[in-house]
Design an enzyme around this catalytic site. Structure first.
Site, mmCIF file in Angstrom:
data_model
loop_
_atom_site.group_PDB
_atom_site.id
_atom_site.type_symbol
_atom_site.label_atom_id
_atom_site.label_comp_id
_atom_site.label_asym_id
_atom_site.label_seq_id
_atom_site.Cartn_x
_atom_site.Cartn_y
_atom_site.Cartn_z
ATOM 1 C CG ASP A 182 52.615 -13.353 18.288
ATOM 2 O OD1 ASP A 182 52.221 -12.676 17.321
ATOM 3 O OD2 ASP A 182 52.202 -14.496 18.526
ATOM 4 C CG HIS A 230 48.893 -15.737 18.474
ATOM 5 N ND1 HIS A 230 49.799 -15.157 17.622
ATOM 6 C CD2 HIS A 230 47.697 -15.710 17.829
ATOM 7 C CE1 HIS A 230 49.180 -14.784 16.508
ATOM 8 N NE2 HIS A 230 47.905 -15.099 16.619
#
Length: 487
Positions: free
Chosen positions: A126, A20
């Site tokens: 995120d 990520h």
């Protein structure tokens, strides 16, 4: 695009896992090429993994910095310094993994303090931070969601939630068609993530996943690391049929144009990049298969042994990346996964990288002709961008959905035969299946056709991020929207 007193300032807040963080830093760099000031939020234990790439950007005059917030290890019952999902999955301990996800919910207050202090124009956070939508709303700041996966997977996830086709079959191995999804896509319950099968019950983690979807709906929209030409039917479906606001701005890895940029992505490589390239330079074009299962997936020693035997039996040149696990004392485990004398026999034929590999550098080399992957979206996009056909070996998360787009929609890969979703530790694959898949991708009847298709998608990817390309135009449109919103 934005400059002077009108300059936009955007905060980027990636989930604390390398899969990520890396695309988020690439995304932040991409926004800075349009004159946006970017700040990446992370914790003390993760900052060193970002510092090399960000330092290089600063040297080039790019306005990109890091904001640090403390990770609540002690409050969450985690050992001090365990601030990254990769450290947790080394232990293959489900309880620790859930504790880690729950610990990230405690980051809301420090995030809000940062937002209050700096008043950025937008927060890109995120999907695993569902509370970020409310945190941003307190200060009138729009929140964009970053899922880190494809439009195809986002559509598949919504399709399952809306229509529950998996509840209409009589067994875990019976295929069902995904309703109202473009193309006739079939899956089995065995291939679905546990939360999708709803066997998690009403617990912290299932509530966490529901909160994530709810916050998506209330957010400003979604940024997707993909490009329109790759999955246009699913991009359209996500926006039109599902009514979601989304901007495709990828492949974000293409913001790294030179050797140094590619080498500095993520953690310090476990191999000398120049030595690695020298080894590849000694090989013929399309003669090396690259094997890497990302930064989270774990395999048993027996499976690693089977991979080694399969690679040797295939007769192909290879670069194989193996995660270095540590025992409870923090020492590296004894290597009981290599056949006796394997590395000596493979000298000149194969290269093993223990730890972190400069993946984009390797995939972009003309000697690489195939990629065995766990089907993480970053890896698939990097393979596609390099124009390399894939052997798909999904393990967990949304990787079985990604396998479908590679093999059935794009037709640039073949499966190794995995049928069952696993949490972190992959299902077992025998050496014969590995030999068959590797040889098929490198020199089988369909190898040239797949390579040709992959190379065509690679060219489309590069055009998408150039001026006037689909991703470049979408990025400009997003920045314009945010600028207009501010005024």
């Amino acid at each position: 695009m934005a400059s002077g007193i009108c300059q936009l300032h955007i905060f980027f807040f990636p989930f604390l896992a390398h899969g990520h963080m890396i695309p988020t830093v690439d995304m932040a760099k991409l926004f800075t090429t349009r004159g946006v000031k970017a700040s990446v939020i992370t914790t003390p234990g993760n900052a060193p993994h970002l510092s090399r790439s960000i330092q290089k950007a600063s040297e080039l005059g790019i306005e990109l910095d890091v904001k640090i917030i403390k990770f609540p290890s002690a409050e969450a019952g985690l050992p001090e310094g365990w601030e990254n999902l990769d450290a947790i999955t080394n232990e293959v301990n489900r309880e620790l993994i859930v504790k880690f996800y729950m610990a990230t919910t405690k980051l809301q207050k420090p995030l809000e303090q940062l937002l209050q202090e700096h008043k950025p124009d937008c927060l890109v956070a995120d999907m695993f931070f569902p509370w970020a939508t409310d945190a941003a709303a307190k200060f009138g700041i729009p929140r964009l969601v970053f899922h880190g996966t494809s439009f195809f997977s986002l559509c598949a996830i919504k399709c399952l939630a809306l229509y529950e086709p998996h509840k209409k079959v009589s067994s875990d191995s019976e295929p069902f068609v995904m309703p109202n999804l473009p193309g006739e896509i079939k899956l089995t319950r065995n291939q679905l993530p546990d939360p999708a099968k709803q066997d998690m019950g009403d617990n912290d983690f299932s509530r966490f996943m529901k909160a994530s979807d709810d916050s998506d709906l209330r957010s400003y929209g979604v940024v997707v690391n993909s490009f329109y030409e790759l999955e246009h039917a699913y991009a359209d479906h996500y926006r039109k049929a599902l009514g979601r606001r989304a901007w495709h701005i990828g492949p974000v890895s293409l913001c790294n144009r030179n050797f140094e940029d590619k080498a500095l992505r993520g953690k310090q490589a476990s191999v000398d990049e120049q030595e690695c390239l020298k080894w590849l330079n000694s090989k013929q074009p399309n003669s090396v298969v690259y094997i890497c299962f990302g930064s989270v997936a774990n395999f048993t020693s027996a499976q690693l042994m089977e991979i080694a035997m399969g690679l040797e039996a295939s007769g192909q040149n290879f670069i194989w990346v193996v995660r270095k696990n540590k025992n409870n004392g923090g020492e590296e485990e004894k290597e009981d996964w290599l056949p006796e004398g394997f590395e000596k026999r493979m000298e000149g034929k194969g290269l093993i990288i223990r730890g972190w590999a400069p993946q984009v550098l390797i995939l972009d080399h003309e000697a690489v002709g195939g990629f065995v992957t766990h089907c993480g979206w970053n890896s698939i996009l990097e393979g596609v961008t390099a124009g390399v056909p894939l052997v798909t070996w999904p393990v967990y998360a949304e990787q079985f959905y990604n396998e479908k787009i590679v093999n059935e929609v794009l037709k640039i890969g073949i499966g190794v035969g995995i049928q069952k979703w696993c949490r972190i530790v992959g299902d077992f694959v025998k050496r014969e299946a590995i030999v068959k898949a590797v040889n098929e991708i490198m020199m089988g009847d369909r190898a040239e056709e797949m390579r040709s298709r992959a190379k065509a998608f690679g060219e489309m990817a590069k055009r998408a991020v150039e001026n006037g390309g689909s991703s470049s135009s979408n990025l400009n449109s997003l920045i314009e929207d945010l600028s207009l919103r501010r005024h």
